[in-house]
Design an enzyme around this catalytic site. Structure first.
Site, PDB file in Angstrom:
ATOM      1  N   HIS A   1      38.378  42.694  29.459  1.00 42.68           N
ATOM      2  CA  HIS A   1      38.750  41.645  28.506  1.00 42.68           C
ATOM      3  C   HIS A   1      37.580  40.711  28.192  1.00 42.68           C
ATOM      4  CE1 HIS A   1      38.679  38.559  31.647  1.00 42.68           C
ATOM      5  NE2 HIS A   1      39.266  39.472  32.436  1.00 42.68           N
TER       6      HIS A   1
ATOM      7  N   GLU B   1      45.217  42.821  36.371  1.00 47.25           N
ATOM      8  CA  GLU B   1      44.183  42.569  37.366  1.00 47.25           C
ATOM      9  C   GLU B   1      44.783  42.643  38.760  1.00 47.25           C
ATOM     10  OE1 GLU B   1      41.447  42.960  38.613  1.00 47.25           O
ATOM     11  OE2 GLU B   1      40.152  41.399  37.786  1.00 47.25           O
TER      12      GLU B   1
END
Length: 194
Positions: free
Chosen positions: A9, A83
């Site tokens: 990201h 994550e």
């Protein structure tokens, strides 16, 4: 054979502050949004992708949606791309952990997800992508620790020493002998003139 493009990201304020994000939902900042736009422009000029998957955390999802709009592809969220959890360490900087826990803070558990647990989620996603998209190209927008541990599990023979940069692209291709890295940690879309 199937190709997966692993994308980290765009940058967040917590990235810049070196705060452990983990599964805390921290949004992109303006720099991260610009990185995502630059990556989307880059991907429009490269070989086409057939599908885009993303973590459901907003920093990855916004990155993926920016890419998806540019490529005309819908984004599908998959929680396996989240994550890794950093437990009670989330929200703290290395300096804060040093002050709170002492110089051996890195040996403490903090309730963190283990590397092999994150790798298991990432490899399960990759296996499903191979089944769903045989011989096609799939983007997976995720997070640094999850991608790093997944890459180590998919291709332990490769050198994965470099820290994954924000909006980096790593392209893995499944061949007869297993996964092979075609491109690693590439950020040429934000390195122009650097």
């Amino acid at each position: 054979m199937t190709t997966i493009g692993w994308v980290r990201h765009g940058v967040t304020d917590w990235n810049l502050e070196r705060r452990a994000q983990g599964q805390t939902d921290v949004p992109l900042n303006e720099i991260g949004r610009e990185q995502a736009r630059l990556l989307a422009d880059r991907l429009q000029a490269e070989p086409a992708w057939d599908a885009i998957y993303s973590s459901d955390l907003s920093r990855a999802l916004e990155t993926a949606e920016t890419i998806g709009r540019a490529l005309g592809l819908p984004v599908v969220t998959d929680v396996r791309l989240r994550e890794m959890s950093f437990g009670t360490m989330e929200g703290t900087t290395p300096e804060e952990r040093l002050l709170m826990y002492g110089s051996d803070w890195e040996t403490l558990e903090f309730g963190r997800e283990k590397p092999e647990e994150g790798a298991a989620r990432g490899t399960a996603f990759a296996e499903d992508a191979v089944r769903r998209y045989p011989g096609r190209r799939v983007l997976a927008v995720s997070h640094g620790a999850l991608i790093a541990n997944t890459l180590k599990a998919l291709a332990p023979h490769e050198d994965w020493a470099s820290h994954l940069r924000n909006t980096s692209v790593t392209i893995m291709r499944l061949e007869e002998a297993g996964w092979r890295c075609e491109l690693y940690n590439c950020t040429k879309h934000i390195d122009v003139g650097a």
